[in-house]
Design a protein around this motif. Structure first.
Motif, mmCIF file in Angstrom:
data_model
loop_
_atom_site.group_PDB
_atom_site.id
_atom_site.type_symbol
_atom_site.label_atom_id
_atom_site.label_comp_id
_atom_site.label_asym_id
_atom_site.label_seq_id
_atom_site.Cartn_x
_atom_site.Cartn_y
_atom_site.Cartn_z
ATOM 1 N N ARG A 47 0.857 -1.176 0.000
ATOM 2 C CA ARG A 47 0.000 0.000 0.000
ATOM 3 C C ARG A 47 0.894 1.226 0.000
ATOM 4 O O ARG A 47 1.925 1.248 0.671
ATOM 5 C CB ARG A 47 -0.887 -0.042 1.243
ATOM 6 C CG ARG A 47 -2.213 0.576 1.043
ATOM 7 C CD ARG A 47 -3.141 0.521 2.235
ATOM 8 N NE ARG A 47 -2.444 0.557 3.501
ATOM 9 C CZ ARG A 47 -2.416 -0.454 4.358
ATOM 10 N NH1 ARG A 47 -3.030 -1.550 4.119
ATOM 11 N NH2 ARG A 47 -1.772 -0.346 5.489
ATOM 12 N N PRO A 48 0.532 2.276 -0.729
ATOM 13 C CA PRO A 48 1.410 3.446 -0.831
ATOM 14 C C PRO A 48 1.678 4.155 0.498
ATOM 15 O O PRO A 48 2.760 4.671 0.716
ATOM 16 C CB PRO A 48 0.673 4.382 -1.791
ATOM 17 C CG PRO A 48 -0.607 3.734 -2.141
ATOM 18 C CD PRO A 48 -0.670 2.387 -1.513
ATOM 19 N N ARG A 124 -4.550 -5.467 -1.863
ATOM 20 C CA ARG A 124 -3.531 -4.427 -1.686
ATOM 21 C C ARG A 124 -3.868 -3.549 -0.478
ATOM 22 O O ARG A 124 -2.995 -3.143 0.271
ATOM 23 C CB ARG A 124 -3.456 -3.582 -2.965
ATOM 24 C CG ARG A 124 -2.151 -2.946 -3.224
ATOM 25 C CD ARG A 124 -1.998 -2.282 -4.595
ATOM 26 N NE ARG A 124 -3.149 -2.241 -5.484
ATOM 27 C CZ ARG A 124 -3.426 -3.146 -6.430
ATOM 28 N NH1 ARG A 124 -2.641 -4.175 -6.614
ATOM 29 N NH2 ARG A 124 -4.491 -3.006 -7.188
ATOM 30 N N ASP A 125 -5.156 -3.260 -0.289
ATOM 31 C CA ASP A 125 -5.575 -2.351 0.779
ATOM 32 C C ASP A 125 -5.673 -3.032 2.141
ATOM 33 O O ASP A 125 -5.822 -2.371 3.159
ATOM 34 C CB ASP A 125 -6.916 -1.716 0.401
ATOM 35 C CG ASP A 125 -7.166 -0.444 1.179
ATOM 36 O OD1 ASP A 125 -6.202 0.313 1.424
ATOM 37 O OD2 ASP A 125 -8.330 -0.212 1.566
#
Length: 172
Positions: A47-48, A124-125
């Motif tokens: 995750r960014p 991803r989240d």
């Protein structure tokens, strides 16, 4: 008779090796586990930015009697209310029981199956991936294919499993 006449036997889980060796002691046996879709091998699941607020726990898969989510998830969600939120993606024979058992829990969201791209975004989240199997004799020797998918993401896995799956995870 069939096993003893084979030249070589492949099984999908190490949990079956003892069974085969008892019935065909001299036959070479190997374990070839479930594969992982290439998509999971090359996807970036990081995750960014770190999440603020509750940790997101994701379950994605079948919702049936074998998973027993309706028996485990409500109490887990109650005990972690305020610190964790649960997203359950899938469908199956126990979805009505799960819906009923979690209806009053604000930190549980049940979502219908979704297209692969949307599912990958959910992976991803997520902070943690969740897997649960009821403690049934049918699951003593198996390794759920979902486990390999989860492990390929590099994310922590919260797994309620017994038998060979627990042994497999304990050795990691």
């Amino acid at each position: 008779f069939t096993f003893r006449r084979a030249q070589h036997i492949n099984v999908v889980s190490g949990g079956f090796v003892g069974y085969i060796r008892e019935r065909a002691p001299g036959v070479p046996t190997s374990v070839v586990t479930n594969g992982i879709d290439d998509l999971f091998l090359y996807e970036d699941f990081s995750r960014p930015a770190p999440r603020s607020g509750p940790r997101r726990v994701l379950y994605a898969g079948n919702i049936g009697a074998g998973q027993g989510l309706e028996a485990i998830l409500p109490e887990l969600a109650r005990r972690t209310s305020g610190t964790h939120e649960y997203r359950v993606i899938g469908d199956g024979g126990a979805i009505a029981a799960l819906r009923s058992a979690t209806a009053a829990l604000p930190n549980v969201r049940l979502l219908a199956p979704m297209p692969r791209e949307a599912l990958l975004a959910e992976y991803r989240d997520a902070d943690v991936l969740f897997l649960h199997l009821n403690d049934l004799p049918a699951f003593d020797k198996v390794l759920p294919s979902k486990l390999f998918e989860y492990l390929a993401t590099g994310k922590p896995v919260l797994a309620g499993v017994a038998g060979h799956a627990a042994h497999f995870l304990g050795g990691m």
